[in-house]
Scaffold this active site. Structure first.
Site, short mmCIF file in Angstrom:
data_model
loop_
_atom_site.label_atom_id
_atom_site.label_comp_id
_atom_site.label_asym_id
_atom_site.label_seq_id
_atom_site.Cartn_x
_atom_site.Cartn_y
_atom_site.Cartn_z
N PHE A 31 0.80 -1.32 0.00
CA PHE A 31 -0.09 -0.16 -0.22
C PHE A 31 0.83 1.14 0.10
O PHE A 31 0.45 2.33 -0.48
CB PHE A 31 -0.95 -0.08 1.07
N PHE A 36 9.94 4.72 7.92
CA PHE A 36 10.20 3.57 8.83
C PHE A 36 9.31 2.43 8.32
O PHE A 36 9.88 1.21 8.00
CB PHE A 36 10.33 3.54 10.17
N ASP A 148 1.68 17.11 14.56
CA ASP A 148 2.32 16.94 12.83
C ASP A 148 0.88 16.90 12.00
O ASP A 148 0.87 16.00 11.20
CB ASP A 148 3.06 15.69 12.68
P1 ADP Z 1 6.16 6.34 8.56
O1 ADP Z 1 5.61 6.60 10.02
O2 ADP Z 1 7.12 5.32 8.84
O3 ADP Z 1 6.35 7.60 7.79
P2 ADP Z 1 3.41 6.11 7.38
O4 ADP Z 1 2.51 6.44 8.63
O5 ADP Z 1 3.70 7.52 6.53
O6 ADP Z 1 4.86 5.44 7.84
O7 ADP Z 1 2.93 5.12 6.32
C1 ADP Z 1 3.57 4.54 5.21
C2 ADP Z 1 2.61 4.39 4.18
O8 ADP Z 1 1.45 3.93 4.42
C3 ADP Z 1 2.07 5.92 3.81
O9 ADP Z 1 1.90 5.71 2.43
C4 ADP Z 1 0.68 6.14 4.11
O10 ADP Z 1 -0.19 6.57 3.14
C5 ADP Z 1 0.33 4.47 4.24
N1 ADP Z 1 -0.76 4.46 5.45
C6 ADP Z 1 -0.45 4.50 6.76
N2 ADP Z 1 -1.65 4.38 7.40
C7 ADP Z 1 -2.68 4.02 6.66
C8 ADP Z 1 -3.91 3.61 6.69
N3 ADP Z 1 -4.70 3.48 7.87
N4 ADP Z 1 -4.72 3.34 5.89
C9 ADP Z 1 -3.97 3.55 4.67
N5 ADP Z 1 -2.84 3.65 4.23
C10 ADP Z 1 -2.08 3.87 5.31
#
Ligand code: ADP
Length: 560
Positions: A31, A36, A148
Site C-alpha cells: 500500500f 520507517f 504534525d
Molecule cells: P512512517 O510513519 O514510517 O512515515 P506512514 O505512517 O507514513 O509511515 O505510512 C507509510 C505508508 O502507509 C504511507 O504511504 C501511508 O499513506 C500509508 N498508510 C499509513 N496508514 C494507513 C492507513 N490507515 N490506511 C491506508 N494507508 C495508510
C-alpha cells in the site's frame, strides 16, 4: 535504504501471526512506504476483515529514541476512538518486525488529493475542515497534541471522510498548563513557538490547521519558499499573503489561526462555530471524482439557493471555482510539464542496467484514479468511444464535441466544441442532443457487449449530482500505439503488444501495465535513481518522442 522483494519475503511473511491473540492475517496488496514503515493491506484470516498493516522492521529500530517514539505513538494512538481518527485495531511483534493493525483508508490521504487538484472549492474545504476540526476537538479534549497535522496525515476512506492518523510526533499533556519544550522530529506545518523554543501546547495544532485550510483554498502552503531557512524566517515573522479571491469568512478564519501569539489562537470549539461554516453550503457528501476533478458548480449554486433565505442571495458561494462551469482548463501546460519531466527522466535514468521493478519500489499512492479501460475507433463515421476504469463511458465526436456518461448510467455531461459543459440525464435532454445521445448509447452497448466484462450493476448515489469526470481531450493513433490524453493531465498510451503506460504529470509517476497485465505505478524519481526494465524504458522513450512531436519541440533542422 534500498529494499528488494527477496528481503521482504524473508522478513515480512505472507501469513502474519499474532501470537498474543492467537490469530493471523494474510498479507495482500503493498500500500505504501513511509520513513520507517511499510504498509500493506492485510486480511484477518478468521473474520476476513481487511486492515492496513503498518510494518516496521526491528532492524530499523536501532536507536533508543526510535523505540521510545514508536512506543509513544502506539501508547497514544491505541487510546483513541473517534470517527475522524484512524481506527487503531491492535499491535504485536514477531522476531523481525513490529506490526500495527489500523483501519484501512482506501482513498489515501489529502496529500494526493492536493497534488491532483491544487486549490479546491470552498464547499469542499468546508466539508473537509469540519471533519478535521471534529477529530482535533476529540484529541484536544483528551489532552493530546498531534503536532504534525498535515495533508499527508489526513487519510480518506471510501466516503471521503477524513481520518487523522500518524501519531509519531504526538504528545500527551501531563499537567494543567504544561508547555512542551521540544519535539523529536520535524513537523511539516511547524508553529513559530516550536521554532523559537518558547514552550508549546495544543495551539500548535491550531496553527497547522490554519496552514491546512490555506493550502486547500489557495493551492499552496502559506509560508512556502525555495529554502527551509527562508520558510522558517517567514513563519517566525508570521509573514504570508492571502489572495484576494478568497471570501471574507474564509480569510478571517485563516487569519485567526495563523497568529504568532499562540494564546490568541482560537480553540477548536470556537473555530467550529465560525461563520465560515454557516456562510456557504456544506455538501452532505462528496463524490469520489473530487479526488481528481472539481465538482459541478451549477449544483453547488443550486444547493446554495435552496438552503439560503432569500435576503442572503447576494452572498452566493460561487465555490471559488474560478473557472466557472464552461472554460476548459488549459491542458497544454500539463503536456509541457510532462514533456519536461520525461526529458529529465530519460537523461537521468541509468540505461546500462535493467533492474527488476519490485512492488516495494512502486508507489501505489501515485496510482491514477482514472484511466481508459476500453476504446473503439469509429472515427471514419462518428468518433472515438471509450470506457473509463470506473465504467463510465465517453465519446469524442469527429466535430470535437464530447459526451460523458457517469457509471450510474443516468447522468450525462455534454461538452461543446468551445468547452462549455451542459449537464443532462438519460431521460431529460434537449432535442438537439438526441443524435449524440443515441450514438453514446450505441458506443456504450458495443463496449459492454463486445469488450467489457459483463454485469457491473450501476448504483446512483446522491453525490453523483456533484460529480465531474475528466474526459478525453485528444487522441491519435500511430502504427505502434493509441495515444489518449485526458483533461486532468493524464496521458495514456496503449501499445500494439498490449503493454500500456499511464503518465501523470501531477503525481510525477508512470503506471506500467506489462504484457502479463501486471499493474504497477512508479514515481519518475524512482526510475531516475534505479532505472527500470528495458521495455518500460522504450515505452517512455516513445512517449517523449510523441510529446515532442505534438508540442512541436524537435531537433532543429539546419542546412549546412
Ligand atoms: P512512517 O510513519 O514510517 O512515515 P506512514 O505512517 O507514513 O509511515 O505510512 C507509510 C505508508 O502507509 C504511507 O504511504 C501511508 O499513506 C500509508 N498508510 C499509513 N496508514 C494507513 C492507513 N490507515 N490506511 C491506508 N494507508 C495508510
Amino acid at each position: 535504504m534500498s529494499s528488494n522483494a527477496a528481503d521482504d519475503k524473508k522478513t515480512i511473511p505472507d501469513i502474519i501471526i499474532d501470537k498474543t491473540r492467537n490469530c493471523s492475517y494474510q498479507r495482500l496488496r503493498f500500500f505504501g512506504k513511509g520513513g520507517f514503515a511499510k504498509c500493506y493491506e492485510i486480511q484477518h484470516t478468521g473474520t476476513k476483515e481487511v486492515f492496513a498493516g503498518k510494518i516496521v522492521p526491528k532492524s530499523m529500530m536501532t536507536k533508543s529514541s526510535h523505540k521510545e517514539k514508536m512506543a509513544q505513538e502506539i501508547s497514544i494512538h491505541r487510546s483513541l476512538t473517534h470517527k475522524h481518527i484512524v481506527g487503531f485495531h491492535s499491535f504485536f511483534e514477531d522476531i523481525s518486525n513490529i506490526y500495527i493493525v489500523l483501519e484501512l483508508c482506501k482513498r489515501r490521504s489529502m496529500m494526493e488529493l492536493h497534488k491532483r487538484r491544487k486549490a479546491i472549492t470552498e464547499p469542499e474545504t468546508r466539508f473537509f475542515m469540519h471533519q478535521i476540526l471534529e477529530g482535533v476537538r476529540y484529541l484536544h479534549s483528551h489532552r493530546i497534541i498531534h503536532r504534525d497535522l498535515k495533508l499527508g496525515n489526513l487519510f480518506l476512506d471510501d466516503d471521503l471522510h477524513v481520518k487523522i492518523g500518524d501519531f509519531g510526533l504526538a504528545a500527551r499533556i501531563e499537567f494543567d498548563g504544561e508547555r512542551k519544550q521540544t519535539v523529536c522530529g520535524t513537523p511539516n506545518y511547524i508553529a513559530p513557538e516550536i521554532l523559537t523554543r518558547k514552550g508549546h501546547s495544543l495551539e500548535v495544532d491550531i496553527w497547522s490547521l490554519g496552514c491546512i485550510m490555506y493550502t486547500l483554498l489557495v493551492g499552496k502552503p502559506p509560508f512556502e519558499t525555495s529554502s527551509l531557512k527562508d520558510t522558517y524566517k517567514r513563519i517566525k515573522e508570521c509573514e504570508y499573503r492571502i489572495p484576494s479571491s478568497l471570501r471574507k469568512p474564509a480569510v478571517e478564519m485563516i487569519v485567526m489561526q495563523l497568529q504568532e501569539d499562540p494564546l490568541k489562537r482560537p480553540s477548536v470549539d470556537k473555530l467550529l462555530q465560525h461563520q465560515f461554516f454557516t456562510s456557504g453550503i456544506m455538501p452532505a457528501a462528496l463524490p469520489l471524482s473530487c479526488l481528481t476533478t472539481a465538482p459541478r458548480t451549477d449544483q453547488l449554486e443550486k444547493l446554495a439557493l435552496q438552503r439560503r433565505p432569500l435576503h442572503e442571495i447576494n452572498y452566493i458561494d460561487d465555490g471559488h471555482c474560478g473557472e466557472k462551469i464552461s472554460v476548459p482548463q488549459s491542458n497544454r501546460k500539463h503536456l509541457f510539464a510532462l514533456r519536461d519531466q520525461l526529458d529529465k527522466l530519460m537523461s537521468t535514468a541509468p540505461s546500462d542496467r535493467w533492474p527488476v521493478l519490485t512492488d516495494e519500489l512502486s508507489d501505489p499512492a501515485a496510482q491514477p484514479l482514472v484511466w481508459i479501460s476500453k476504446w473503439v475507433d469509429y472515427s471514419d463515421k462518428y468518433g472515438f468511444g471509450y470506457q473509463l476504469c470506473d465504467e463510465s463511458v465517453g465519446v469524442m465526436f469527429n466535430d470535437t464535441s464530447k459526451i460523458v456518461m457517469l457509471a450510474n448510467g443516468v447522468n450525462v455531461h455534454f461538452i461543446t466544441r468551445e468547452g462549455q459543459e451542459i449537464y443532462v440525464t438519460m431521460d431529460d435532454y434537449p432535442p438537439e442532443l438526441s443524435k449524440k445521445m443515441k450514438l453514446l448509447s450505441y458506443f456504450r452497448r458495443y463496449m459492454s457487449d463486445y469488450l467489457m466484462k459483463a454485469g457491473a450493476s450501476a448504483v446512483v448515489r446522491e453525490s453523483d449530482g456533484l460529480s465531474r469526470l475528466p474526459h478525453l481531450h485528444q487522441w491519435f493513433r500511430s502504427t505502434l500505439a493509441v495515444i489518449m490524453y485526458l483533461t486532468n493531465g493524464t496521458l495514456q498510451i496503449n501499445f500494439q503488444d498490449h503493454s500500456k503506460i499511464i503518465l501523470c504529470p501531477l503525481m510525477q509517476a508512470v503506471t506500467y501495465i506489462d504484457v502479463e497485465k501486471n499493474f504497477r505505478t512508479f514515481r519518475f524519481s524512482t526510475i531516475e535513481k534505479y532505472g527500470c526494465d528495458q521495455k518500460l524504458y522504450n515505452n517512455l522513450s516513445y512517449a517523449l518522442d510523441k510529446l515532442n512531436a505534438v508540442l512541436g519541440i524537435g531537433p532543429m533542422i539546419t542546412f549546412s
